[in-house]
Design a protein around this motif. Structure first.
Motif, PDB file in Angstrom:
ATOM      1  N   THR A 120       0.826  -1.209   0.000  1.00 55.97           N
ATOM      2  CA  THR A 120       0.000   0.000   0.000  1.00 55.97           C
ATOM      3  C   THR A 120       0.856   1.254   0.000  1.00 55.97           C
ATOM      4  O   THR A 120       0.583   2.220  -0.723  1.00 55.97           O
ATOM      5  CB  THR A 120      -0.922   0.002   1.234  1.00 55.97           C
ATOM      6  OG1 THR A 120      -1.704  -1.183   1.234  1.00 55.97           O
ATOM      7  CG2 THR A 120      -1.837   1.210   1.220  1.00 55.97           C
ATOM      8  N   ALA A 123       2.424   1.677  -3.457  1.00 56.94           N
ATOM      9  CA  ALA A 123       1.443   2.163  -4.430  1.00 56.94           C
ATOM     10  C   ALA A 123       1.145   3.642  -4.202  1.00 56.94           C
ATOM     11  O   ALA A 123       1.045   4.426  -5.152  1.00 56.94           O
ATOM     12  CB  ALA A 123       0.161   1.337  -4.330  1.00 56.94           C
ATOM     13  N   LEU A 124       1.015   4.018  -2.916  1.00 53.46           N
ATOM     14  CA  LEU A 124       0.755   5.420  -2.607  1.00 53.46           C
ATOM     15  C   LEU A 124       1.939   6.295  -2.996  1.00 53.46           C
ATOM     16  O   LEU A 124       1.763   7.395  -3.541  1.00 53.46           O
ATOM     17  CB  LEU A 124       0.466   5.563  -1.111  1.00 53.46           C
ATOM     18  CG  LEU A 124       0.188   6.988  -0.610  1.00 53.46           C
ATOM     19  CD1 LEU A 124      -1.051   7.551  -1.287  1.00 53.46           C
ATOM     20  CD2 LEU A 124       0.022   6.999   0.908  1.00 53.46           C
ATOM     21  N   GLU A 126       4.115   5.718  -5.379  1.00 51.23           N
ATOM     22  CA  GLU A 126       4.145   5.854  -6.837  1.00 51.23           C
ATOM     23  C   GLU A 126       3.108   6.865  -7.312  1.00 51.23           C
ATOM     24  O   GLU A 126       3.375   7.681  -8.204  1.00 51.23           O
ATOM     25  CB  GLU A 126       3.886   4.496  -7.481  1.00 51.23           C
ATOM     26  CG  GLU A 126       5.027   3.501  -7.296  1.00 51.23           C
ATOM     27  CD  GLU A 126       4.707   2.140  -7.895  1.00 51.23           C
ATOM     28  OE1 GLU A 126       3.615   2.022  -8.501  1.00 51.23           O
ATOM     29  OE2 GLU A 126       5.521   1.217  -7.745  1.00 51.23           O
ATOM     30  N   SER A 127       1.937   6.809  -6.707  1.00 50.49           N
ATOM     31  CA  SER A 127       0.897   7.757  -7.096  1.00 50.49           C
ATOM     32  C   SER A 127       1.298   9.187  -6.768  1.00 50.49           C
ATOM     33  O   SER A 127       1.149  10.095  -7.583  1.00 50.49           O
ATOM     34  CB  SER A 127      -0.408   7.403  -6.377  1.00 50.49           C
ATOM     35  OG  SER A 127      -1.407   8.363  -6.654  1.00 50.49           O
ATOM     36  N   VAL A 128       1.830   9.365  -5.556  1.00 48.51           N
ATOM     37  CA  VAL A 128       2.274  10.711  -5.167  1.00 48.51           C
ATOM     38  C   VAL A 128       3.425  11.181  -6.047  1.00 48.51           C
ATOM     39  O   VAL A 128       3.485  12.349  -6.446  1.00 48.51           O
ATOM     40  CB  VAL A 128       2.689  10.713  -3.678  1.00 48.51           C
ATOM     41  CG1 VAL A 128       3.344  12.036  -3.307  1.00 48.51           C
ATOM     42  CG2 VAL A 128       1.479  10.459  -2.799  1.00 48.51           C
ATOM     43  N   ARG A 130       4.013  10.395  -9.154  1.00 48.71           N
ATOM     44  CA  ARG A 130       3.505  10.798 -10.464  1.00 48.71           C
ATOM     45  C   ARG A 130       2.846  12.166 -10.406  1.00 48.71           C
ATOM     46  O   ARG A 130       3.025  13.002 -11.292  1.00 48.71           O
ATOM     47  CB  ARG A 130       2.503   9.756 -10.969  1.00 48.71           C
ATOM     48  CG  ARG A 130       3.130   8.470 -11.454  1.00 48.71           C
ATOM     49  CD  ARG A 130       2.128   7.646 -12.234  1.00 48.71           C
ATOM     50  NE  ARG A 130       0.962   7.295 -11.423  1.00 48.71           N
ATOM     51  CZ  ARG A 130       0.869   6.186 -10.705  1.00 48.71           C
ATOM     52  NH1 ARG A 130       1.875   5.314 -10.709  1.00 48.71           N
ATOM     53  NH2 ARG A 130      -0.203   5.935  -9.983  1.00 48.71           N
ATOM     54  N   GLU A 131       2.092  12.394  -9.330  1.00 47.98           N
ATOM     55  CA  GLU A 131       1.361  13.652  -9.231  1.00 47.98           C
ATOM     56  C   GLU A 131       2.266  14.838  -8.926  1.00 47.98           C
ATOM     57  O   GLU A 131       1.939  15.970  -9.227  1.00 47.98           O
ATOM     58  CB  GLU A 131       0.285  13.538  -8.134  1.00 47.98           C
ATOM     59  CG  GLU A 131      -0.816  12.551  -8.447  1.00 47.98           C
ATOM     60  CD  GLU A 131      -1.599  12.932  -9.679  1.00 47.98           C
ATOM     61  OE1 GLU A 131      -1.766  14.149  -9.932  1.00 47.98           O
ATOM     62  OE2 GLU A 131      -2.050  12.019 -10.398  1.00 47.98           O
ATOM     63  N   THR A 132       3.413  14.549  -8.275  1.00 44.25           N
ATOM     64  CA  THR A 132       4.279  15.665  -7.854  1.00 44.25           C
ATOM     65  C   THR A 132       5.519  15.820  -8.729  1.00 44.25           C
ATOM     66  O   THR A 132       6.389  16.636  -8.414  1.00 44.25           O
ATOM     67  CB  THR A 132       4.741  15.456  -6.400  1.00 44.25           C
ATOM     68  OG1 THR A 132       5.437  14.206  -6.308  1.00 44.25           O
ATOM     69  CG2 THR A 132       3.572  15.447  -5.455  1.00 44.25           C
ATOM     70  N   SER A 133       5.627  15.049  -9.806  1.00 40.33           N
ATOM     71  CA  SER A 133       6.825  15.141 -10.645  1.00 40.33           C
ATOM     72  C   SER A 133       6.971  16.530 -11.257  1.00 40.33           C
ATOM     73  O   SER A 133       8.064  17.088 -11.339  1.00 40.33           O
ATOM     74  CB  SER A 133       6.777  14.075 -11.748  1.00 40.33           C
ATOM     75  OG  SER A 133       5.619  14.249 -12.544  1.00 40.33           O
TER      76      SER A 133
END
Length: 695
Positions: A120, A123-124, A126-128, A130-133
């Motif tokens: 978890t 996954a979190l 990776e999501s963060v 992607r959103e903060t790149s």
């Protein structure tokens, strides 16, 4: 009260109570049976039975307690520690605990929970990510931009603690030691002008107001021109931005010009007055007497000498204050060729691996303008441009085939503006700016040239390794709560200095330090740019057995500073911070021995990661640095092990993972951690006595 005791101690008390209860029950039963029988002769038999029964019960309960402790209590504690490490310290991987086989499904359930948490979290993350790149890229560009700002920039909290600084600010304030996050600004700059300017801006209440001040560094007395502006949105104790510029050289240049001007008046006034007096007493139209003529000649010679001497001094100092920057000769020549081609001329340019101190724009404008005027006097428009090294100068030559240029015509051209719209910039002003001249000369075989010397030239060498100029900041420090009592301060609000030493041996009373390294942890993160790492000359041979461990030889420390200089520098680096080390008493003993020599006391609060590990993982575990880092999923490169900086970084990373685990156990303040540490040993009793009594 019982909830504050450890699990193993509570289980021990439970079995002790069980043993006592069983023995009391047997004793009561035997007493009642004896009283009912009423046979005194059986008393000894009853006592023997009671004693044997009590011993059997005690042995049985002890054996059961040991099995329960080894197979239930200890595995539970280990599982809890590993779960806490994965929950708070982001340790990855499944939980392996062989001793937990008697706990039924608890160990597999704990392992499954840890794996699910890890998945978890990944996954979190990776999501963060992607959103903060995009934000990270913009942040990086902003940091690069701020690091290249040519003036020093500081951001300070309302308590005058450093929150942000860039490379030029580091250079300006480095005379008092390298700046660091959460350090007091007044360790580097004198506080009077800054406090007064801050108070004026706060009282003004204008968010757009700025204050220009003149301040000096604490060490070196460098004079800095500064501008202060408050941070918008801050109400109580607002922070501020401070931009700094070194004006020491400008003030020195002004002082030299003023001194030269005063010398001019002093040295010229007296000969001029003497000449005037002599001319007044000399009858008009008559031959001067021999004595008067000698006096006139003497005064005229003195005046001429003074004028020549003052003119020389003026030429030497005339470049002070002019914005002459380092320019590559190749860039200058390329710009000159482009300017001439734009004017319809052709230029053949040679190679010149030189660096010049000049105003490239003005030099290009002067040479290109002269080339255009030379071309207008003849039929050809082709030129050759050379730049040759001549000692500390470079000779720029504009060469053409044809007749020479008369000096009188060159002087007329130099008096004219280079650009029609800028009448104040003439060829003569450009030459004055660069304290140089230009003249025509023959270049052989029907060719002629204009020769322009450029001062302060040097050969371009290999580019040195870049100096890190990254900005350092933590904006959360602007709202950081501060507590004067260390024991009452929350762990995340403290600043830590993690350090390690390498020594000539393992006897602090006899051996010496040969290397010391440290890093700073501010606001829960290790500040990459704030590192202390130096060798120390022990002034004694390093035993081969010690060299085999840390790799430091006598040759390596031969030119290193001694422990007095290093101790004072380290004391400054660690000022106001909590010291953290692995097996701190060993390292602190060496520092305490040096205190009389360096004139400083290391009275900082201290934490030991050995004891922190014991608090979180239990005393029965191994608490070496290798074991601790392995337990926390930290890898120490082989080449960094047993080096001061390598072990320091490993200890700092481990400490950063231990902090949230301590907070997860409810130890939020320095005092609460220290109280718990002392339950696991009295190793730090004398090191932190003062900081516990503060509370």
């Amino acid at each position: 009260m019982l909830h504050r005791l450890g699990l193993r101690l509570r289980i021990l008390l439970f079995f002790a109570a069980l043993a006592v209860g069983a023995n009391v029950a047997v004793a009561v039963g035997l007493v009642l049976a004896y009283q009912r029988l009423g046979e005194p002769v059986l008393l000894a038999a009853f006592q023997q039975v009671g004693l044997i029964a009590g011993l059997v019960i005690l042995a049985l309960v002890t054996w059961v307690w040991y099995l329960f402790d080894a197979n239930v209590a200890l595995p539970i504690i280990r599982l809890a520690s590993k779960l806490r490490a994965r929950a708070h310290a982001a340790v990855e991987g499944a939980i392996e605990e062989p001793t937990a086989r008697y706990l039924g499904d608890l160990a597999p359930a704990a392992s499954a929970t840890a794996l699910t948490l890890s998945e978890t979290r990944n996954a979190l993350a990776e999501s963060v990510a992607r959103e903060t790149s995009r934000l990270s890229a913009e942040k990086s560009r902003l940091e690069t931009l701020l690091s290249d700002v040519p003036v020093g920039v500081l951001l300070c909290s309302g308590d005058h603690q450093l929150v942000f600084y860039n490379g030029p600010a580091t250079d300006l304030m480095n005379t008092a030691g390298a700046p660091g996050l959460d350090r007091n600004l007044f360790d580097y700059l004198r506080e009077g002008p800054i406090r007064h300017a801050h108070q004026r801006l706060v009282e003004a209440g204008d968010p757009d107001a700025a204050s220009d001040i003149l301040c000096t560094t604490v060490v070196g007395a460098r004079v800095l021109a500064a501008r202060m502006r408050l941070i918008a949105g801050e109400t109580t104790k607002p922070g501020y931005v401070l931009t700094l510029r070194d004006v020491t050289s400008a003030l020195a240049s002004y002082a030299r010009r003023e001194a030269l001007l005063a010398e001019v008046f002093d040295r010229v006034r007296r000969p001029a007055a003497n000449l005037q007096t002599l001319l007044e007493v000399l009858p008009e139209g008559e031959q001067a007497p021999a004595k008067v003529e000698r006096a006139l000649r003497q005064e005229v010679a003195m005046l001429a000498t003074a004028v020549n001497d003052l003119g020389r001094k003026h030429d030497e100092n005339r470049h002070d204050g002019w914005p002459l920057s380092i320019t590559r000769a190749s860039d200058l020549l390329d710009g000159l060729r482009a300017r001439m081609e734009q004017a319809g001329l052709t230029a053949e340019v040679g190679e010149a691996p030189l660096l010049l101190r000049c105003n490239g724009f003005e030099v290009i404008g002067l040479v290109a303008t002269l080339a255009a005027r030379v071309a207008a006097r003849r039929t050809g428009n082709h030129f050759r441009i050379t730049l040759t090294e001549d000692g500390t100068e470079a000779l720029l030559r504009l060469i053409w085939d044809g007749e020479p240029l008369p000096v009188s015509l060159l002087e007329d051209w130099l008096a004219e503006p280079l650009e029609p719209g800028v009448p104040e910039v003439t060829g003569r002003t450009v030459l004055s700016t660069h304290t140089t001249e230009i003249w025509p000369e023959s270049s052989g075989a029907g060719a002629n040239a204009l020769c322009l010397p450029l001062r302060a030239a040097r050969r371009a060498g290999r580019r040195p390794a870049p100096i890190p100029r990254a900005v350092v900041y933590d904006f959360e420090l602007l709202s950081k709560a501060r507590n004067e009592k260390v024991a009452d301060t929350r762990l995340e609000d403290l600043t830590y200095v993690v350090f390690d030493t390498e020594t000539t041996g393992l006897m602090p009373s006899q051996d010496e330090i040969v290397q010391i390294a440290a890093v700073r942890i501010v606001n829960g993160r290790r500040v990459e740019g704030e590192v202390f790492d130096t060798l120390v000359n022990p002034h004694r041979p390093i035993p081969p057995s010690s060299t085999e461990v840390h790799g430091i030889t006598d040759a390596m420390v031969a030119d290193a500073p001694d422990v007095i200089a290093v101790g004072r520098a380290f004391h400054k680096f660690a000022e106001g911070a909590v010291l953290v080390a692995h097996n701190a008493p060993f390292d602190m003993e060496f520092l305490r021995r040096a205190e009389p020599f360096i004139g400083r006391r290391f009275d900082n609060p201290i934490l030991d990661t050995v004891l922190l590990s014991a608090v979180l993982f239990g005393q029965t575990e191994v608490h070496s640095l290798d074991a601790l880092t392995h337990r926390l999923g930290i890898t120490i490169p082989e080449e960094a092990r047993h080096t001061a900086i390598g072990d320091t970084v490993a200890t700092a990373d481990a400490f950063l993972k231990l902090l949230p685990m301590l907070q997860g156990r409810g130890y939020d303040t320095f005092g609460s951690v220290l109280s718990e540490v002392r339950r696991h040993g009295r190793l730090l009793k004398d090191l932190n006595e003062a900081h516990l009594t503060e509370a």
